[in-house]
Write a protein that holds these residues in place. Structure first.
Motif, short mmCIF file in Angstrom:
data_model
loop_
_atom_site.label_atom_id
_atom_site.label_comp_id
_atom_site.label_asym_id
_atom_site.label_seq_id
_atom_site.Cartn_x
_atom_site.Cartn_y
_atom_site.Cartn_z
N LEU A 71 0.79 -1.22 0.00
CA LEU A 71 0.00 0.00 0.00
C LEU A 71 0.83 1.28 0.00
O LEU A 71 0.32 2.35 -0.35
CB LEU A 71 -0.94 0.01 1.21
N HIS A 72 2.08 1.20 0.42
CA HIS A 72 2.87 2.42 0.64
C HIS A 72 4.26 2.29 0.04
O HIS A 72 5.24 1.96 0.72
CB HIS A 72 2.97 2.71 2.14
N PRO A 73 4.42 2.53 -1.27
CA PRO A 73 5.74 2.47 -1.90
C PRO A 73 6.70 3.45 -1.21
O PRO A 73 6.26 4.47 -0.68
CB PRO A 73 5.47 2.91 -3.33
N PRO A 74 8.01 3.13 -1.21
CA PRO A 74 8.65 1.96 -1.82
C PRO A 74 8.63 0.74 -0.90
O PRO A 74 9.02 0.82 0.27
CB PRO A 74 10.09 2.45 -2.04
N GLN A 75 8.19 -0.39 -1.45
CA GLN A 75 8.19 -1.66 -0.74
C GLN A 75 8.62 -2.74 -1.71
O GLN A 75 8.79 -2.50 -2.91
CB GLN A 75 6.79 -1.95 -0.18
N SER A 76 8.80 -3.97 -1.20
CA SER A 76 9.26 -5.05 -2.07
C SER A 76 8.64 -6.38 -1.69
O SER A 76 8.14 -6.57 -0.58
CB SER A 76 10.79 -5.16 -2.06
N VAL A 77 8.70 -7.30 -2.66
CA VAL A 77 8.26 -8.68 -2.48
C VAL A 77 9.47 -9.58 -2.61
O VAL A 77 10.24 -9.48 -3.57
CB VAL A 77 7.22 -9.07 -3.56
N LEU A 78 9.66 -10.48 -1.65
CA LEU A 78 10.72 -11.47 -1.71
C LEU A 78 10.12 -12.78 -2.20
O LEU A 78 9.10 -13.24 -1.66
CB LEU A 78 11.36 -11.65 -0.33
N CYS A 79 10.74 -13.39 -3.21
CA CYS A 79 10.21 -14.64 -3.75
C CYS A 79 11.32 -15.47 -4.36
O CYS A 79 12.46 -14.99 -4.53
CB CYS A 79 9.13 -14.37 -4.80
N ASP A 80 11.01 -16.70 -4.68
CA ASP A 80 11.93 -17.57 -5.42
C ASP A 80 12.18 -16.95 -6.80
O ASP A 80 11.28 -16.38 -7.41
CB ASP A 80 11.29 -18.96 -5.58
N SER A 81 13.40 -17.06 -7.27
CA SER A 81 13.74 -16.45 -8.56
C SER A 81 12.98 -17.06 -9.73
O SER A 81 12.90 -16.46 -10.80
CB SER A 81 15.25 -16.56 -8.81
N ARG A 82 12.40 -18.26 -9.54
CA ARG A 82 11.62 -18.92 -10.59
C ARG A 82 10.13 -18.68 -10.45
O ARG A 82 9.33 -19.21 -11.24
CB ARG A 82 11.89 -20.43 -10.56
N ALA A 83 9.72 -17.88 -9.46
CA ALA A 83 8.32 -17.74 -9.11
C ALA A 83 7.49 -17.17 -10.26
O ALA A 83 7.92 -16.27 -10.98
CB ALA A 83 8.17 -16.84 -7.89
N HIS A 84 6.29 -17.70 -10.39
CA HIS A 84 5.37 -17.24 -11.43
C HIS A 84 5.08 -15.75 -11.28
O HIS A 84 5.01 -15.01 -12.28
CB HIS A 84 4.07 -18.04 -11.36
N VAL A 85 4.91 -15.27 -10.04
CA VAL A 85 4.58 -13.85 -9.83
C VAL A 85 5.70 -12.94 -10.33
O VAL A 85 5.46 -11.78 -10.67
CB VAL A 85 4.30 -13.55 -8.33
N HIS A 86 6.91 -13.47 -10.40
CA HIS A 86 8.07 -12.69 -10.85
C HIS A 86 8.34 -12.87 -12.34
O HIS A 86 8.59 -11.90 -13.06
CB HIS A 86 9.30 -13.11 -10.04
N VAL A 87 8.26 -14.12 -12.83
CA VAL A 87 8.71 -14.43 -14.19
C VAL A 87 7.58 -14.38 -15.22
O VAL A 87 7.80 -13.96 -16.36
CB VAL A 87 9.38 -15.82 -14.22
N HIS A 88 6.38 -14.77 -14.84
CA HIS A 88 5.32 -15.02 -15.83
C HIS A 88 4.07 -14.17 -15.66
O HIS A 88 3.01 -14.54 -16.18
CB HIS A 88 4.93 -16.50 -15.82
N GLU A 89 4.17 -13.06 -14.95
CA GLU A 89 2.97 -12.23 -14.77
C GLU A 89 3.18 -10.81 -15.28
O GLU A 89 2.64 -9.84 -14.73
CB GLU A 89 2.50 -12.28 -13.30
N CYS A 90 3.96 -10.70 -16.34
CA CYS A 90 4.07 -9.45 -17.11
C CYS A 90 4.57 -8.26 -16.29
O CYS A 90 4.21 -7.11 -16.58
CB CYS A 90 2.74 -9.09 -17.76
N GLY A 91 5.39 -8.52 -15.29
CA GLY A 91 5.88 -7.42 -14.45
C GLY A 91 4.77 -6.79 -13.63
O GLY A 91 4.83 -5.60 -13.28
N GLY A 92 3.76 -7.60 -13.29
CA GLY A 92 2.57 -7.07 -12.62
C GLY A 92 2.84 -6.43 -11.27
O GLY A 92 2.16 -5.48 -10.89
N ILE A 93 3.82 -6.95 -10.53
CA ILE A 93 4.10 -6.37 -9.21
C ILE A 93 4.58 -4.94 -9.36
O ILE A 93 4.17 -4.04 -8.61
CB ILE A 93 5.13 -7.24 -8.46
N ALA A 94 5.44 -4.69 -10.34
CA ALA A 94 5.92 -3.33 -10.59
C ALA A 94 4.78 -2.45 -11.12
O ALA A 94 4.62 -1.30 -10.70
CB ALA A 94 7.08 -3.35 -11.58
N TYR A 95 3.98 -3.01 -12.04
CA TYR A 95 2.94 -2.22 -12.69
C TYR A 95 1.80 -1.89 -11.74
O TYR A 95 1.38 -0.73 -11.62
CB TYR A 95 2.42 -2.98 -13.91
N HIS A 96 1.25 -2.90 -11.08
CA HIS A 96 0.07 -2.69 -10.26
C HIS A 96 0.39 -2.12 -8.88
O HIS A 96 -0.39 -1.34 -8.34
CB HIS A 96 -0.69 -4.01 -10.07
#
Length: 374
Positions: A71-96
């Motif tokens: 809710l309050h940038p700047p923040q981050s998500v920690l995940c596995d480097s192969r995670a779907h949320v990181h690799v296969h969701e069109c950069g959604g974490i950065a965008y949304h």
């Protein structure tokens, strides 16, 4: 046709279409559909949480869940480097969510541990993006993350005031394979996304589970993203039917997957990660995937992913794959291997196939094996 490219490739059945006729026909944008309410309540209870939201896809429910915490940038998500949320969701974490991602390579080559997570949590409030969410994935590339390690990471996160999100796109697979209940998995997370169109076999849909307040916020965000669907009851009714009737058949699918994996290793091909559930990552080197993919289709109508020039292939089984299809696959693969003088692997090379082996021999980035397939 037997489509082994993904478990999203299951075909809706006539029974499902008949069932759709019995669904309620309210407007889910205004939360007025009884069949949707029933599915959401069912899944919330199954995961041990207060509420749930029916969405169009796993990508949507992952992104909604993460956005509710960031809710309050700047923040981050920690995940596995192969995670779907990181690799296969069109950069959604950065965008949304306007958030950074800290992708971590598992030190054991298979799954993240508490030590991996603790060493990579960002606490820099001046020059960094502090870790707000730890996002885990189970299964990941078909492999199961041990519940004991999930519990250790969850305890660490809660001691640091960090939220836990689970991409449980194939959590049903993990639960059916281990006997660990969905509720036991759910207790370690603040939000969980569970896909219904993968192994569960529903035509469309995914569920986000969390608290009532979070789900109310997610519903608002779903509308913002254009995900408010109207008469969704027929999809919800079918999805719940699939959960109740198809999910219990997963152990059979896992056994067939294991049979195919063991057979391919016996022929002389190399398994790249342990075969725990319904996925196989196999290296057909020195052959290319096309060497098998073309005759499999032409002779048996078996479809596998076929990236041009690649030797690595992801094979995914589901409830509509038969034992006969697996037999035909292995017979043809044996013939092709003999024709090309493929030698059997030694015991060290084939040991990775063992179901009891939860740790791969080395970290393998498999994203190239399915660049456009979820």
């Amino acid at each position: 046709m037997f489509d082994l490219t993904s478990d999203t490739a299951t075909q809706p059945t006539d029974e499902m279409f008949d069932l759709m006729k019995t669904a309620s026909r309210g407007d889910d944008v205004f939360s007025q559909d009884d069949s949707v309410h029933e599915l959401e309540a069912y899944m919330a209870d199954l995961l041990g949480h207060e509420a749930a939201l029916f969405g169009t896809s796993g990508t949507m429910t992952n992104q909604l869940g993460l956005r509710c915490w960031l809710l309050h940038p700047p923040q981050s998500v920690l995940c596995d480097s192969r995670a779907h949320v990181h690799v296969h969701e069109c950069g959604g974490i950065a965008y949304h969510s306007q958030a950074a991602v800290y992708p971590v390579v598992p030190s054991n080559g298979s799954y993240l541990t508490k030590e991996d997570v603790e060493a990579n949590i960002s606490t820099d409030t001046l020059c960094g993006a502090p870790t707000k969410v730890i996002s885990l994935e189970n299964t990941l590339n078909g492999t199961i993350m041990p519940i004991e390690e999930i519990a250790r990471i969850s305890q660490l996160a809660r001691s640091r005031g960090i939220k836990m999100h689970l991409d449980g796109a194939r959590l049903f697979e993990a639960s059916q394979a281990t006997g660990v209940s969905m509720k036991e998995y759910g207790q370690h997370f603040d939000s969980v996304s569970v896909c219904l169109s993968k192994g569960a076999g529903a035509p469309i849909g995914s569920i986000l589970i969390s608290t009532k307040a979070v789900i109310q916020h997610a519903r608002h965000l779903r509308k913002l993203m254009g995900g408010g669907w109207r008469q969704a009851g027929m999809l919800a009714k079918t999805a719940q039917h699939c959960i109740e009737t198809i999910v219990p058949t997963m152990p059979r699918t896992h056994a067939l997957t294991r049979r195919l994996a063991d057979g391919l290793v016996d022929i002389g091909f190399k398994l790249l990660v342990p075969c725990h559930t319904n996925m196989i990552f196999i290296d057909f080197k020195p052959l290319t995937v096309a060497t098998l993919a073309v005759p499999l289709w032409e002779q048996h109508k078996i479809k596998i992913s076929n990236t041009p020039g690649a030797s690595i292939c992801r094979i995914v089984l589901h409830y509509q794959i038969t034992a006969e299809a697996v037999d035909n696959f292995l017979v043809l693969a044996t013939e092709i291997a003999a024709k090309n003088k493929i030698a059997k692997l030694n015991s060290d090379d084939s040991a990775i196939c063992s179901r009891s082996s939860s740790v791969a021999s080395s970290f393998t980035d498999l994203s190239a094996a399915y660049p456009s397939v979820q």
